[in-house]
Design an enzyme around this catalytic site. Structure first.
Site, short mmCIF file in Angstrom:
data_model
loop_
_atom_site.label_atom_id
_atom_site.label_comp_id
_atom_site.label_asym_id
_atom_site.label_seq_id
_atom_site.Cartn_x
_atom_site.Cartn_y
_atom_site.Cartn_z
N SER B 167 0.83 -1.19 0.00
CA SER B 167 0.00 0.00 0.00
C SER B 167 0.88 1.26 0.00
O SER B 167 1.77 1.37 -0.84
CB SER B 167 -0.95 -0.04 1.19
OG SER B 167 -2.02 0.83 1.01
N ASP B 333 -8.22 -6.67 -4.99
CA ASP B 333 -7.87 -5.33 -4.47
C ASP B 333 -8.45 -4.27 -5.41
O ASP B 333 -7.99 -4.13 -6.55
CB ASP B 333 -6.34 -5.22 -4.40
CG ASP B 333 -5.86 -3.89 -3.84
OD1 ASP B 333 -6.69 -2.99 -3.60
OD2 ASP B 333 -4.64 -3.75 -3.63
N HIS B 366 -7.80 -5.37 -0.65
CA HIS B 366 -6.52 -4.70 -0.47
C HIS B 366 -5.78 -5.23 0.76
O HIS B 366 -4.56 -5.39 0.74
CB HIS B 366 -6.76 -3.20 -0.34
CG HIS B 366 -5.52 -2.39 -0.16
ND1 HIS B 366 -4.56 -2.31 -1.14
CD2 HIS B 366 -5.07 -1.64 0.87
CE1 HIS B 366 -3.57 -1.53 -0.71
NE2 HIS B 366 -3.85 -1.12 0.51
#
Lengths: 395, 395
Positions: B167, B333, B366
């Site tokens: 991320s 995601d 995610h």
């Protein structure tokens, strides 16, 4: 999102006058004719505000009920009394348009729980002589449809030629087709779902918490304070608005474009156009919508699950239907994706219903149903023409 | 989300003590060694709090820097001093684990702008002797990486064996590989992107507006008031949290399950488990995170665009790289979908970089990079083992 107090007051005054004296016709149902709600309470009196277009034929067989989405209202093809903007489906409804008001008598009513003339949390509670606020009963999509049915009764219409709507409007279409099988000749549920998913509920819950976190919400009793939970409702609208657009639509509209076209400001100003756009969406919404209505209507959507009370079998909602269905979805809609429409189609197929299904290729996301999508418009026009022939309405 | 004032105060006190006396080692950089920021301001003094695991070898060639995501911190494999929970990547980092602390010397530092010991908006501004608040300069991912590089200098490490992160951590990995080409032997950017999209910015802007709409935010100067913008930050966290999970993960976790398993309550209580879960996520987050840090770090992410200053050519960011890359994405995601990773891979291919790309089949969204995903873990382990051989670190 900072707004001068005078602007807030003007907006409150505008909305209050709309509640007190809406510009639409309103039908009042008296204490003797209560609406029995899903929560087991009776609502009485209650009112339904509506707009009509075109002319009801002598046989009363050419009426189309349009059901509006979460934040829309009865002004489907009429300039909005608060914003001054054209009707929300002006592109679709009018003389010669896909929903042709030269052929059809079009009705659109403000939903129960709304804030544009139909009874909702901003209405006066006869027991307290003050606005209901959170004293308003929690309603369902079924309740909204029952209130609409009262309006249709009042207009003397036995069977609607068609019931049409997108998003939450589509939920009402499904509920109409299920509850009133003899009263719906054709049904067009668009960009919708037969139940709200976990993710759908999650986004709505964020919006409600944003409203309730605003001290100006005052536990729902803000009507007398001269304030509205402006910031909270704006945040709710911003979060919801993202779900109405596809990632691709946002990218095409804004990308990473900057407001001033040169460089970032290293601040928390709206550097990016998408930030400025969202802030604008939030702040203009507050001028025309009641925060408590937002809570109640999102709750009705979250409660929506047509499998409920049917042993989880969606098809049972439509068993015995004679209605002609046209189910429409959009490829880039991630709020109510095509798979949700397919579930509806499968359930209709399981009861041998007359159903067409059209998935429209579009990059505009959920809001595509409100926008200029020629294939979608041709689909609705074509379906209505064919159904009108079957109904003996001529070509 | 209603919390007793005593709880709020306890949480403020806990966080303040963590800011004042973090349990991690902290390296202080004095006024003589300012950090020159992208906004052209110099930040001095500044501090970087960090944790390390394992032993640095004599050649100082076995160091792995782990870069954390938006709301994480340096406690990658250490029990968190506020929540008491295991480290956020405990599943990945430790003896015999994919990032094996028996072989590698693992470093993780709290990002600049954070609230767990590194300098951020809650730190004391030496010019005013009060917390910076919004007086803290707006920082970038590049600034965060420059501060990390100072820590790596301080630790006497010329070249990191690997830089790894998911991320926002992945953004830092990319920035490291671009800025310090000689200092990164291997790089593992996971579930990330080379620039923040319009939709990414939009979600962050909703969160920031939610924080700023909270009167307790007080223009960012809440530190002395004994209050924190609890409701606003909780709403921000709730909105963001939805983007970390896939629709499928939410469905599997919660579906439309009710809290009390019997029926809806016709109220605004958390009828659905997903509502209760989100409220919990929001309210516990506030106990461990500073609202202004949330604003600054989301802003840094929104500003992230590695094409910037390179004529929009991403590949130019990596030209001349000798680093070995392993780019990882997850199928479900939707925050940083696989196509964003493919863009990174294409740019790396364009400069003939040594790059592997793995898309992991997962329905966890995610957050999959933080969870038990055996294929993902095997991928990281395998890549690090192969790279270690190349680096002469033995098998």
């Amino acid at each position: 999102m900072t707004v001068a107090p005078s602007d807030i007051m003007a907006s409150v005054a505008r909305r209050q006058s709309e509640i007190d004296a809406p510009s639409s016709p309103v039908v009042h149902f008296d204490v003797g004719a209560p609406l029995h709600l899903a929560c087991q309470q009776d609502l009485a009196p209650f009112s339904v505000a509506y707009e009509t277009y075109g002319t009801l034929n002598a046989a009363k067989s050419n009426a189309i009920l349009i059901c509006h989405a979460l934040t829309a209202d009865q002004y489907v093809a009429t300039r909005h009394p608060i914003t001054g903007k054209p009707g929300w489906w002006d592109i679709m409804v009018g003389p010669g348009k896909p929903i042709d008001t030269e052929r059809f008598y079009v009705i659109c009513s403000n939903v129960l729980g709304g804030c544009m003339g139909s009874t909702g949390p901003a209405s006066i509670n006869p027991k307290t002589s003050a606005p209901y606020g959170l004293g308003f009963p929690v309603i369902t999509i079924g309740d909204i449809v029952e209130a609409q049915a009262r309006l249709i009764d009042y207009l003397g219409i036995d069977q609607l030629f068609a019931v049409i709507g997108g998003s939450m409007g589509g939920m009402q279409v499904l509920e109409w087709a299920s509850r009133f099988k003899d009263r719906v000749f054709a049904a067009v549920p668009i960009a919708t779902t037969a139940w709200h998913s976990s993710q759908n509920i999650a986004f709505h819950e964020v919006g409600r918490q944003a409203v309730m976190a605003d001290p100006d919400w005052a536990g729902g009793d803000y009507y007398a304070t001269g304030k509205v939970p402006r910031n909270g409702l704006a945040v709710a609208r911003m979060a919801a608005h993202i779900t109405y657009l596809s990632e691709e639509a946002l990218h095409q509209k804004f990308g990473r474009s900057l407001q001033d076209r040169s460089a970032v400001t290293f601040s928390f100003s709206a550097d990016f156009q998408v930030e400025s756009y969202l802030r604008h969406q939030g702040s203009t919404f507050v001028d025309r919508f009641d925060a408590n209505s937002y809570l109640y209507i999102t709750r009705a959507m979250d409660y929506f699950d047509m499998r409920e009370g049917r042993g989880s079998v969606l098809a049972d909602a439509f068993r015995g239907t004679q209605t002609r269905f046209c189910v429409v979805s959009f490829t880039s809609d991630w709020l109510y994706p095509t798979r949700e429409s397919r579930r509806i189609v499968r359930a209709l197929n399981a009861v041998a219903a007359d159903v067409s299904f059209v998935e429209i290729e579009s990059d505009k996301g959920h809001d595509a149903f409100l926008l200029d999508e020629p294939t979608f418009h041709a689909t609705v026009r074509g379906f209505l023409n064919a159904a009108a022939l079957k109904r003996g309405l001529g070509s």
